[in-house]
Design an enzyme around this catalytic site. Structure first.
Site, PDB file in Angstrom:
ATOM      1  N   ALA A 219       0.838  -1.209   0.000  1.00 41.43           N
ATOM      2  CA  ALA A 219       0.000   0.000   0.000  1.00 41.43           C
ATOM      3  C   ALA A 219       0.870   1.256   0.000  1.00 41.43           C
ATOM      4  O   ALA A 219       0.568   2.225  -0.707  1.00 41.43           O
ATOM      5  CB  ALA A 219      -0.927  -0.012   1.214  1.00 41.43           C
ATOM      6  N   CYS A 273      10.671  -1.372  -8.009  1.00 45.00           N
ATOM      7  CA  CYS A 273       9.564  -1.789  -7.129  1.00 45.00           C
ATOM      8  C   CYS A 273       8.195  -1.179  -7.410  1.00 45.00           C
ATOM      9  O   CYS A 273       7.193  -1.884  -7.284  1.00 45.00           O
ATOM     10  CB  CYS A 273       9.952  -1.539  -5.683  1.00 45.00           C
ATOM     11  SG  CYS A 273      11.310  -2.606  -5.187  1.00 45.00           S
ATOM     12  N   LYS A 336      16.723   7.366 -10.849  1.00 43.65           N
ATOM     13  CA  LYS A 336      16.667   8.588 -10.049  1.00 43.65           C
ATOM     14  C   LYS A 336      18.112   8.973  -9.742  1.00 43.65           C
ATOM     15  O   LYS A 336      19.031   8.181 -10.015  1.00 43.65           O
ATOM     16  CB  LYS A 336      15.868   8.373  -8.759  1.00 43.65           C
ATOM     17  CG  LYS A 336      16.497   7.350  -7.829  1.00 43.65           C
ATOM     18  CD  LYS A 336      15.632   7.036  -6.627  1.00 43.65           C
ATOM     19  CE  LYS A 336      15.749   8.073  -5.545  1.00 43.65           C
ATOM     20  NZ  LYS A 336      15.222   7.614  -4.239  1.00 43.65           N
TER      21      LYS A 336
HETATM   22  P1  NAD Z   1      18.327  -7.466  -5.619  1.00 46.60           P
HETATM   23  O1  NAD Z   1      18.006  -8.167  -6.862  1.00 46.60           O
HETATM   24  O2  NAD Z   1      19.250  -6.295  -5.623  1.00 46.60           O
HETATM   25  O3  NAD Z   1      18.911  -8.503  -4.547  1.00 46.60           O
HETATM   26  C1  NAD Z   1      18.356  -9.766  -4.317  1.00 46.60           C
HETATM   27  C2  NAD Z   1      19.512 -10.741  -4.138  1.00 46.60           C
HETATM   28  O4  NAD Z   1      18.999 -12.011  -3.713  1.00 46.60           O
HETATM   29  C3  NAD Z   1      20.306 -11.018  -5.423  1.00 46.60           C
HETATM   30  O5  NAD Z   1      21.654 -10.640  -5.227  1.00 46.60           O
HETATM   31  C4  NAD Z   1      20.151 -12.524  -5.655  1.00 46.60           C
HETATM   32  O6  NAD Z   1      21.313 -13.124  -6.165  1.00 46.60           O
HETATM   33  C5  NAD Z   1      19.871 -13.003  -4.229  1.00 46.60           C
HETATM   34  N1  NAD Z   1      19.219 -14.309  -4.183  1.00 46.60           N
HETATM   35  C6  NAD Z   1      18.149 -14.768  -4.888  1.00 46.60           C
HETATM   36  N2  NAD Z   1      17.864 -16.039  -4.521  1.00 46.60           N
HETATM   37  C7  NAD Z   1      18.776 -16.405  -3.566  1.00 46.60           C
HETATM   38  C8  NAD Z   1      18.987 -17.578  -2.808  1.00 46.60           C
HETATM   39  N3  NAD Z   1      18.213 -18.660  -2.937  1.00 46.60           N
HETATM   40  N4  NAD Z   1      20.014 -17.592  -1.934  1.00 46.60           N
HETATM   41  C9  NAD Z   1      20.812 -16.514  -1.789  1.00 46.60           C
HETATM   42  N5  NAD Z   1      20.651 -15.354  -2.480  1.00 46.60           N
HETATM   43  C10 NAD Z   1      19.637 -15.303  -3.352  1.00 46.60           C
HETATM   44  O7  NAD Z   1      16.919  -7.047  -4.982  1.00 46.60           O
HETATM   45  P2  NAD Z   1      16.646  -5.843  -3.964  1.00 46.60           P
HETATM   46  O8  NAD Z   1      16.481  -4.566  -4.706  1.00 46.60           O
HETATM   47  O9  NAD Z   1      17.610  -5.907  -2.835  1.00 46.60           O
HETATM   48  O10 NAD Z   1      15.187  -6.243  -3.437  1.00 46.60           O
HETATM   49  C11 NAD Z   1      15.002  -7.357  -2.590  1.00 46.60           C
HETATM   50  C12 NAD Z   1      13.580  -7.290  -2.057  1.00 46.60           C
HETATM   51  O11 NAD Z   1      13.414  -6.089  -1.286  1.00 46.60           O
HETATM   52  C13 NAD Z   1      12.499  -7.254  -3.139  1.00 46.60           C
HETATM   53  O12 NAD Z   1      11.385  -7.960  -2.676  1.00 46.60           O
HETATM   54  C14 NAD Z   1      12.155  -5.781  -3.243  1.00 46.60           C
HETATM   55  O13 NAD Z   1      10.827  -5.578  -3.656  1.00 46.60           O
HETATM   56  C15 NAD Z   1      12.322  -5.317  -1.816  1.00 46.60           C
HETATM   57  N6  NAD Z   1      12.660  -3.887  -1.647  1.00 46.60           N
HETATM   58  C16 NAD Z   1      13.583  -3.298  -2.475  1.00 46.60           C
HETATM   59  C17 NAD Z   1      13.926  -1.960  -2.258  1.00 46.60           C
HETATM   60  C18 NAD Z   1      14.938  -1.256  -3.129  1.00 46.60           C
HETATM   61  O14 NAD Z   1      15.122  -0.064  -2.949  1.00 46.60           O
HETATM   62  N7  NAD Z   1      15.634  -1.920  -4.031  1.00 46.60           N
HETATM   63  C19 NAD Z   1      13.369  -1.256  -1.195  1.00 46.60           C
HETATM   64  C20 NAD Z   1      12.439  -1.901  -0.379  1.00 46.60           C
HETATM   65  C21 NAD Z   1      12.108  -3.229  -0.606  1.00 46.60           C
HETATM   66  C1  UGA Z   2      10.591   3.593  -3.403  1.00 42.20           C
HETATM   67  C2  UGA Z   2       9.970   4.080  -2.087  1.00 42.20           C
HETATM   68  O1  UGA Z   2      10.176   5.493  -1.980  1.00 42.20           O
HETATM   69  C3  UGA Z   2      10.608   3.370  -0.908  1.00 42.20           C
HETATM   70  O2  UGA Z   2       9.945   3.774   0.305  1.00 42.20           O
HETATM   71  C4  UGA Z   2      10.467   1.861  -1.092  1.00 42.20           C
HETATM   72  O3  UGA Z   2      11.104   1.171  -0.028  1.00 42.20           O
HETATM   73  C5  UGA Z   2      11.109   1.445  -2.407  1.00 42.20           C
HETATM   74  O4  UGA Z   2      10.463   2.174  -3.495  1.00 42.20           O
HETATM   75  C6  UGA Z   2      10.941  -0.004  -2.732  1.00 42.20           C
HETATM   76  O5  UGA Z   2      10.058  -0.654  -2.204  1.00 42.20           O
HETATM   77  O6  UGA Z   2      11.724  -0.423  -3.565  1.00 42.20           O
HETATM   78  P1  UGA Z   2      12.821   4.096  -4.755  1.00 42.20           P
HETATM   79  O7  UGA Z   2      12.108   3.396  -5.861  1.00 42.20           O
HETATM   80  O8  UGA Z   2      14.193   3.682  -4.407  1.00 42.20           O
HETATM   81  O9  UGA Z   2      11.963   3.965  -3.400  1.00 42.20           O
HETATM   82  O10 UGA Z   2      12.875   5.652  -5.072  1.00 42.20           O
HETATM   83  P2  UGA Z   2      11.809   6.850  -4.991  1.00 42.20           P
HETATM   84  O11 UGA Z   2      12.478   8.017  -4.395  1.00 42.20           O
HETATM   85  O12 UGA Z   2      10.539   6.433  -4.380  1.00 42.20           O
HETATM   86  O13 UGA Z   2      11.565   7.184  -6.519  1.00 42.20           O
HETATM   87  C7  UGA Z   2      10.878   6.283  -7.360  1.00 42.20           C
HETATM   88  C8  UGA Z   2      10.700   6.907  -8.732  1.00 42.20           C
HETATM   89  O14 UGA Z   2       9.751   7.976  -8.684  1.00 42.20           O
HETATM   90  C9  UGA Z   2      11.981   7.516  -9.303  1.00 42.20           C
HETATM   91  O15 UGA Z   2      12.063   7.250 -10.671  1.00 42.20           O
HETATM   92  C10 UGA Z   2      11.811   8.997  -9.047  1.00 42.20           C
HETATM   93  O16 UGA Z   2      12.546   9.793  -9.935  1.00 42.20           O
HETATM   94  C11 UGA Z   2      10.309   9.144  -9.265  1.00 42.20           C
HETATM   95  N1  UGA Z   2       9.730  10.313  -8.583  1.00 42.20           N
HETATM   96  C12 UGA Z   2       9.731  10.393  -7.230  1.00 42.20           C
HETATM   97  C13 UGA Z   2       9.157  11.313  -9.345  1.00 42.20           C
HETATM   98  O17 UGA Z   2       9.132  11.257 -10.590  1.00 42.20           O
HETATM   99  N2  UGA Z   2       8.603  12.402  -8.705  1.00 42.20           N
HETATM  100  C14 UGA Z   2       8.592  12.503  -7.351  1.00 42.20           C
HETATM  101  O18 UGA Z   2       8.073  13.527  -6.822  1.00 42.20           O
HETATM  102  C15 UGA Z   2       9.180  11.477  -6.600  1.00 42.20           C
END
Ligand code: NAD
Ligand code: UGA
Length: 458
Positions: A219, A273, A336
Site C-alpha cells: 500500500a 519496485c 533517479k
Molecule cells: P536485488 O536483486 O538487488 O537482490 C536480491 C539478491 O537475492 C540477489 O543478489 C540474488 O542473487 C539473491 N538471491 C536470490 N535467490 C537467492 C537464494 N536462494 N540464496 C541466496 N541469495 C539469493 O533485490 P533488492 O532490490 O535488494 O530487493 C530485494 C527485495 O526487497 C524485493 O522484494 C524488493 O521488492 C524489496 N525492496 C527493495 C527496495 C529497493 O530499494 N531496491 C526497497 C524496499 C524493498
Molecule cells: C521507493 C519508495 O520510496 C521506498 O519507500 C520503497 O522502499 C522502495 O520504493 C521499494 O520498495 O523499492 P525508490 O524506488 O528507491 O523507493 O525511489 P523513490 O524516491 O521512491 O523514486 C521512485 C521513482 O519515482 C523515481 O524514478 C523517481 O525519480 C520518481 N519520482 C519520485 C518522481 O518522478 N517524482 C517525485 O516527486 C518522486
C-alpha cells in the site's frame, strides 16, 4: 550474542544489514548470496552498488561483526538464530499471473533451504516485499520439517529508497514489524524490535499483525507511486493550458493534508519496485474478485506508461516529426539521482523508443552506464555510452534530461549549445534546468508540465 543471517545481498540486504551490524556490535551479522561475484564485490573496496554513505558504514562493521559469504550457506543457516530473507521478488513472466503476480520461486527455494539446513528453531523475517498472506505459506513450508522444529515468521518490510538508503535506515520514519498474536509470535516480534531499538526510538517502531504489515508495504508503494502519477496527469493538462506544474504542485502541496513531498512531475517513475508492487496489488485484488479496486490501482501504472510515451512522442513532434538519423544526447540512465540502479528506468524506456525511431542515441550518466548497458540487453548495441556529457552532446540535435543528477544542472549550457546542431532542442524530463536562461541562449526548451519555450511560431 545473536547470530543474524541475511539471505540476499542486493540493494536491500547489503545496506540494511550493514546498518544493523554497525549499531549492534554484540551481534554477528552474515550476509549470503548465490551470486559469488556480488559477494566478492561486497568484500572489496568496489561495492556492488553506489549508495551515498554506504562505504563508511561498511568500513565500520565489515570484518568486525559483518561478514559476506557466497559459500557454506547451509552452515550459516544452521548457525543463525534470526534469518532475514531479502531475495528478489520480481514480476512473474510466465504461467498464471504472468505480468502481474510476484514470482515467489526465489522465496520458496530459500524457505526450503532454511528448513533443510536447520537443527534449531529460528525466526524467519520477510524483508522482501511480498503479497499479503505469503507468511502463511512460509509457515506451512517451514513447519513441515521432520524434526519437530518451530519457525516463527515475522514481516519486517523495508521502506528505504535508493540514493538515501543509509539515511533512511539510520533515521527511519518508522520501522514496521508484523507477527502472529501467539506467545511465540510475539516473542519473535520482540526479538526484531530489540534489534532496531539499538538506534530507533521505540515510538517509531510499529508492531502489527502479519497481514497488516505485509499489506502496508504494498500500500505504501502504491500511494507513493499514485502521487507521482497524479502530478504527472496534471502536468499533461498544464502543457495544454499554460499552467505551470511546479506552481500547481507548490500551491496544492502547502495544504497540510496533501503535503509537499513526492509531487515532482517527471518523465515518469522508475525503479525496481513501484510498478512491480502495484501490479502485484492489482493481481491480489483480482484474485479476491475486487475488480474495481484492481482497475483503480492499475491506472497508476497506465498513467506512468502514458507519461513516458508522451515524452518521446512530444520529442519527435517538436523535432519536425522525425528523429531518424539525428544524434540525441540522453542525460541520465539511472531511475533517479544518487543511484547506479537502472531497473525500470524511464531513461531506458525513452532510449528504446528513440532507437525505434532510428535516432542515434548517446547516453551519459555519472554512475549508471554499466547497468544501463546490461539492462538494455541487445538494444545496447545501438547506443553510444559516453560518461562525459559535453562529448555526448557534441553534434547532437537534442539533449533530453532523464535523471535529476544535480551535476546536469551545473553544466555550461552556452558551451553545449555552441557544440550542437541548430536549431538545438532541450527536453527536460526532470525540470531541473533554468528554462528561461536556456531559451535566452537559443535553445528550444520543452519541459514537463510547462508551456514550451521555442523560437518557432506555433
Ligand atoms: P536485488 O536483486 O538487488 O537482490 C536480491 C539478491 O537475492 C540477489 O543478489 C540474488 O542473487 C539473491 N538471491 C536470490 N535467490 C537467492 C537464494 N536462494 N540464496 C541466496 N541469495 C539469493 O533485490 P533488492 O532490490 O535488494 O530487493 C530485494 C527485495 O526487497 C524485493 O522484494 C524488493 O521488492 C524489496 N525492496 C527493495 C527496495 C529497493 O530499494 N531496491 C526497497 C524496499 C524493498
Ligand atoms: C521507493 C519508495 O520510496 C521506498 O519507500 C520503497 O522502499 C522502495 O520504493 C521499494 O520498495 O523499492 P525508490 O524506488 O528507491 O523507493 O525511489 P523513490 O524516491 O521512491 O523514486 C521512485 C521513482 O519515482 C523515481 O524514478 C523517481 O525519480 C520518481 N519520482 C519520485 C518522481 O518522478 N517524482 C517525485 O516527486 C518522486
Amino acid at each position: 550474542m545473536t547470530n543474524i543471517l541475511c539471505i540476499g545481498a542486493g540493494y536491500v540486504g547489503g545496506p540494511t544489514m550493514a546498518v544493523v551490524a554497525k549499531h549492534c556490535p554484540e551481534h554477528r551479522v552474515v550476509v549470503v548470496d548465490i551470486n559469488a561475484a556480488k559477494i566478492a564485490a561486497w568484500q572489496s573496496d568496489q561495492l556492488p552498488i553506489y549508495e551515498p554513505g554506504l562505504e563508511d558504514v561498511i568500513r565500520c562493521a565489515r570484518g568486525r561483526n559483518l561478514f559476506f559469504s557466497a559459500t557454506d550457506i547451509g552452515r550459516h543457516i544452521a548457525e543463525a538464530d534470526i534469518i532475514f530473507v531479502s531475495v528478489n521478488t520480481p514480476t512473474k513472466t510466465f504461467g498464471q499471473g504472468a505480468g502481474k503476480a510476484a514470482d515467489l520461486q526465489y522465496w520458496e527455494k530459500t524457505a526450503r533451504q532454511i528448513m533443510e539446513n536447520s537443527s534449531s528453531p529460528k525466526i524467519v523475517v520477510e524483508k522482501s516485499t511480498l503479497p499479503v498472506r505469503t507468511a502463511h505459506a512460509m509457515e506451512r513450508i517451514l513447519n513441515s520439517n521432520n524434526n519437530g522444529l518451530h519457525f516463527d515468521v515475522v514481516s519486517n518490510p523495508e521502506f528505504l529508497a535508493e540514493g538515501t538508503a543509509i539515511r533512511d535506515m539510520e533515521d527511519p520514519d518508522r520501522v514496521l514489524i508484523g507477527g502472529r498474536e501467539t506467545p511465540s509470535g510475539q516473542r519473535a516480534v520482540q526479538a526484531i524490535v530489540d534489534i532496531y531499538a539499538h538506534w530507533v526510538d521505540r515510538e517509531r517502531i510499529i508492531t502489527t499483525n502479519l497481514w497488516s504489515s505485509e499489506l502496508s508495504k504494498l500500500a505504501a508503494n502504491a500511494f507513493l507511486a499514485q502521487r507521482v502519477s497524479s502530478i504527472n496527469a496534471i502536468s499533461a493538462l498544464c502543457e495544454k493550458t499554460e499552467a505551470d506544474v511546479a506552481e500547481v504542485a507548490h500551491a496544492i502541496g502547502t495544504d497540510s493534508r496533501i503535503g509537499p513531498r513526492f509531487l515532482r512531475a517527471s518523465v515518469g517513475f522508475g525503479g525496481s519496485c513501484f510498478k512491480k508492487d502495484i501490479l502485484n496489488l492489482v493481481y491480489l485484488c483480482e484474485c479476491y474478485g475486487l475488480y474495481e479496486v484492481a482497475a483503480y490501482w492499475e491506472q497508476v501504472v497506465t498513467m506512468n506508461d502514458y507519461q513516458q510515451a508522451r515524452f518521446v512522442s512530444d520529442m519527435v513532434t517538436a523535432m519536425f516529426n522525425t528523429v531518424a538519423g539525428k544524434r540525441i544526447a540522453l542525460f541520465g540512465a539511472a531511475f533517479k539521482a544518487n543511484t547506479s540502479d537502472t531497473r525500470e528506468s524511464p531513461a531506458l524506456a525513452v532510449c528504446r523508443a528513440l532507437l525505434e525511431e532510428r535516432a542515434v542515441v548517446v547516453m551519459s550518466d555519472p554512475y549508471a552506464l554499466d547497468n544501463a548497458r546490461a539492462d538494455l540487453g541487445e538494444a545496447a548495441e545501438g547506443v553510444v555510452f559516453e560518461p562525459d556529457p559535453y562529448a555526448a552532446a557534441e553534434g547532437a540535435h537534442a539533449i533530453a534530461v532523464l535523471t535529476e543528477w544535480p551535476q546536469f544542472a551545473e553544466l555550461d549550457y552556452e558551451a553545449l549549445h555552441a557544440s550542437m546542431v541548430k536549431p538545438a532542442f532541450i527536453f527536460d524530463g526532470r525540470n531541473i534546468l533554468d528554462h528561461r536562461a536556456l531559451f535566452a541562449m537559443g535553445f528550444n526548451v520543452y519541459a514537463v508540465g510547462r508551456p514550451p519555450l521555442t523560437s518557432f511560431a506555433s
